[in-house]
Scaffold this motif. Structure first.
Motif, PDB file in Angstrom:
ATOM      1  N   TYR A 126       0.828  -1.200   0.000  1.00 25.38           N
ATOM      2  CA  TYR A 126       0.000   0.000   0.000  1.00 25.38           C
ATOM      3  C   TYR A 126       0.871   1.261   0.000  1.00 25.38           C
ATOM      4  CZ  TYR A 126      -3.631   3.320   1.478  1.00 25.38           C
ATOM      5  OH  TYR A 126      -4.489   4.384   1.568  1.00 25.38           O
ATOM      6  N   ARG A 186       2.384   1.729  -3.433  1.00 22.64           N
ATOM      7  CA  ARG A 186       1.397   2.242  -4.415  1.00 22.64           C
ATOM      8  C   ARG A 186       1.168   3.728  -4.227  1.00 22.64           C
ATOM      9  NH1 ARG A 186      -2.346  -1.925  -6.203  1.00 22.64           N
ATOM     10  NH2 ARG A 186      -3.559  -0.299  -7.217  1.00 22.64           N
ATOM     11  N   ARG A 189      -7.087  11.764  -1.940  1.00 21.85           N
ATOM     12  CA  ARG A 189      -6.816  10.459  -2.566  1.00 21.85           C
ATOM     13  C   ARG A 189      -6.265   9.489  -1.526  1.00 21.85           C
ATOM     14  NH1 ARG A 189      -2.545  11.820  -6.866  1.00 21.85           N
ATOM     15  NH2 ARG A 189      -1.792  12.978  -5.069  1.00 21.85           N
ATOM     16  N   LEU A 217      -6.557   5.684  -2.557  1.00 19.71           N
ATOM     17  CA  LEU A 217      -6.386   4.501  -3.412  1.00 19.71           C
ATOM     18  C   LEU A 217      -6.990   3.216  -2.851  1.00 19.71           C
ATOM     19  CD1 LEU A 217      -2.675   4.943  -4.648  1.00 19.71           C
ATOM     20  CD2 LEU A 217      -4.760   5.990  -5.558  1.00 19.71           C
ATOM     21  N   GLU A 234      -8.699   0.843  -5.275  1.00 22.18           N
ATOM     22  CA  GLU A 234      -7.936   0.349  -6.429  1.00 22.18           C
ATOM     23  C   GLU A 234      -7.806  -1.177  -6.395  1.00 22.18           C
ATOM     24  OE1 GLU A 234      -6.314   2.261  -8.953  1.00 22.18           O
ATOM     25  OE2 GLU A 234      -7.657   3.809  -8.154  1.00 22.18           O
ATOM     26  N   SER A 252      -8.270  -3.295  -2.473  1.00 23.82           N
ATOM     27  CA  SER A 252      -9.611  -3.394  -1.896  1.00 23.82           C
ATOM     28  C   SER A 252      -9.974  -4.817  -1.486  1.00 23.82           C
ATOM     29  CB  SER A 252     -10.658  -2.853  -2.877  1.00 23.82           C
ATOM     30  OG  SER A 252     -10.617  -3.578  -4.092  1.00 23.82           O
TER      31      SER A 252
END
Length: 110
Positions: free
Chosen positions: A13, A16, A100, A102, A105, A109
């Motif tokens: 995470y 990303r 934001r 994410l 995404e 998720s």
């Protein structure tokens, strides 16, 4: 289905987020294998939201839901309460003026 350990998910995470220039920090390190994760979204205006992963018993789906939204002191108090119940809890703080995070995404998720 193979489940990722918490520390691997958190690492992925953070990577990303970093790839799209979103700042994020581990505020509290939980259990490496099975610790739950809270994500605090700080919009840098004194407000934000906290998300937690929810498990839908009927479908088996895992979704991120909003635990609380509001002023930052309220969010921090809610996180402190959660950590008092669950010392194995991870807390990630995401800082993004645009809001934001994410979490919806693919790959994050599930």
């Amino acid at each position: 289905m193979i489940r990722l350990t918490s520390d691997i998910w958190v690492s992925a995470y953070l990577t990303r987020l970093r790839l799209v220039n979103i700042q994020a920090f581990v505020v509290a390190r939980g259990d490496a294998t099975a610790g739950a994760v809270l994500v605090k979204l700080n919009t840098l205006d004194g407000k934000g939201r906290v998300f937690q992963r929810s498990f839908d018993m009927t479908t088996g789906a895992r979704n991120w839901i909003e635990l609380i939204a509001g002023d930052e002191p309220e969010l921090d108090a809610a996180i402190t309460r959660q950590r008092s119940y669950d010392p194995d809890l991870w807390v990630i703080e995401v800082e993004d003026r645009a809001g934001r995070h994410l979490l919806g995404e693919p790959g994050l998720s599930e």
